[in-house]
Design an enzyme around this catalytic site. Structure first.
Site, PDB file in Angstrom:
ATOM      1  N   GLY A 125      13.074  34.934 -50.117  1.00  0.00           N
ATOM      2  CA  GLY A 125      11.715  34.622 -50.574  1.00  0.00           C
ATOM      3  C   GLY A 125      11.336  35.496 -51.744  1.00  0.00           C
ATOM      4  O   GLY A 125      12.206  36.041 -52.425  1.00  0.00           O
ATOM      5  N   ASN A 126      10.050  35.609 -52.008  1.00  0.00           N
ATOM      6  CA  ASN A 126       9.595  36.508 -53.066  1.00  0.00           C
ATOM      7  C   ASN A 126       8.230  37.083 -52.689  1.00  0.00           C
ATOM      8  O   ASN A 126       7.660  36.717 -51.662  1.00  0.00           O
ATOM      9  CB  ASN A 126       9.556  35.784 -54.422  1.00  0.00           C
ATOM     10  CG  ASN A 126       8.623  34.591 -54.389  1.00  0.00           C
ATOM     11  OD1 ASN A 126       7.432  34.737 -54.225  1.00  0.00           O
ATOM     12  ND2 ASN A 126       9.190  33.384 -54.518  1.00  0.00           N
TER      13      ASN A 126
END
Ligand code: C5P
Length: 399
Positions: free
Chosen positions: A209-210
């Site tokens: 993810g981020n």
């Protein structure tokens, strides 16, 4: 959230039996988040007490020209304070005085001073309501730009049955909400906003993810709703909320979920803002069971490319205004301009990781907007809520 939220509403009560309903009106307006002040004609106090209305509105109630500061100007102050003035009940007497410009009480003087939209809710017996002079007065007020909230039919205080009783407080509030919404610049337009990160699952407990929080996209969705748009927010995993706003929220996890949701909402959209931080790659395989630690020091995960959602929308766009984001660490302008062209955007919002006010998780942002004609607008660092308003202003100008 109601369009009445944080609006200043001046309720002017005149002397009819429906004045007792002013108490419910004040309560209803406050529940919608409005700030309410009440003024009355002197005789209206015979029907409902100022104490009731000041307790409910949490503001002093006045009926004389001399305010508590002993000055003459309270009518002007009330008129300038109000975003909307609502005369309810509006008796035949007050109606006729409003129409002919008489100015012998606080309500009438405030009405004459008001520059904001004025709504009036007639309340009288059925024959008075049908009388040609009443009808003429209503038309006259409408010709001044005032808005009539028509009386309703039913049993009247006289015992007669017919048209003339003041619209019920909830119907008055409904009427206000509908007509105010229709004056907003994005009324009737559908705005689709994407926000937040995407999570690309490796196994049932891990993902790629981020750090995107979704704040920027959520603020854009709220700002569009405040301008009257019908908003659909497609959000990746985020702790942000749109509670209280009339926003359709579609929660997604992966880029492919987001792709499907954005495409499903694209055809009838007028504006699409893609502010999500979409993962460019996802694991080729998602393990069905948790990946176990092996003796090897390295674990190699093969990644495959996710669809570029924005580019795919740019390829099929017809009438939609399409807005993208670019978060860059270097060569910001050059990269942003390339994306603008490649993704067929109307404009791109550039923020640089080099700016300390911009980036993931922050409450502020500093943006540059690059138009498809390559003209540029730079903005100061500000809260993401204010940045959202700037972006919406550019959108409004383009529509
Ligand atoms: O190419 P880049 O990822 O920097 O472009 C950023 C813009 O493209 C953003 O508006 C982002 O939401 C969108 N995007 C997308 N699908 C991807 C990657 C980015 O829609 N797979």
């Amino acid at each position: 959230m109601s369009v009445l939220h944080s609006k200043k509403i001046l309720l002017a009560v005149s002397a009819g039996i429906a004045a007792y309903k002013a108490a419910f009106l004040v309560r209803g307006l406050i529940k919608k988040g409005a700030e309410v002040k009440v003024i009355m004609t002197p005789e209206a106090q015979n029907f409902v007490t100022p104490l009731t209305l000041s307790t409910l509105s949490k503001n002093p109630v006045e009926w004389e020209f001399f305010g508590d500061k002993g000055d003459w100007n309270n009518h002007v102050e009330y008129a300038l304070w109000a975003d909307y003035m609502l005369v309810a009940p509006c008796t035949a007497n007050t109606l006729s005085h409003m129409a002919d410009g008489t100015c012998d009480n606080l309500v009438l003087a405030t009405y004459l001073s008001a520059k904001c939209p004025v709504y009036f809710a007639p309340a009288m017996d059925l024959d008075m309501y049908k009388h040609p002079s009443t009808l003429e007065n209503i038309s006259k007020l409408e010709s001044f730009g005032n808005i009539c909230i028509p009386a309703e039919a039913g049993e009247l205080a006289s015992g007669l049955v017919g048209e003339g009783r003041m619209a019920e407080p909830e119907n008055i509030i409904d009427f206000l909400e509908r007509t105010i919404a229709a004056t907003l610049p994005l009324y009737g337009k559908k705005v689709v906003v994407s926000a937040g990160p995407t999570y690309e699952n490796l196994d049932p407990v891990r993902f790629i993810g981020n750090y995107s929080s979704g704040k920027m996209g959520f603020e854009i969705a709220k700002a569009a709703a405040d301008l009257g748009a019908k908003v659909t927010l497609v959000s990746g995993p985020s702790h942000e909320s749109v509670m209280g706003y009339p926003i359709e929220r579609i929660d997604v996890v992966s880029a492919r979920d987001m792709y499907n949701a954005m495409h499903a909402n694209f055809a009838d959209a007028n504006v699409v803002v893609m502010s999500a931080a979409v993962a460019d790659y996802r694991p080729k395989e998602t393990a069905e069971q948790k990946i176990k630690k092996e003796n090897d020091d390295n674990l190699i995960i093969e990644l495959v490319k996710n669809p570029d959602i924005l580019k795919s929308l740019g390829e099929i766009k017809t009438h939609q205004l399409l807005v993208g984001f670019a978060l860059e660490t270097n060569n910001e302008e050059e990269y942003a301009k390339k994306k603008l062209a490649k993704k067929n955007l109307d404009f791109i919002v550039l923020n640089s990781m080099q700016d300390k006010e911009a980036g993931f998780q922050k409450n502020t942002n500093k943006i540059t907007i690059i138009d498809k004609d390559l003209s540029m607008q730079q903005f100061e660092a500000k809260s993401k809520a204010d940045v959202a308003k700037d972006i919406l202003n550019v959108i409004l100008n383009k529509l």
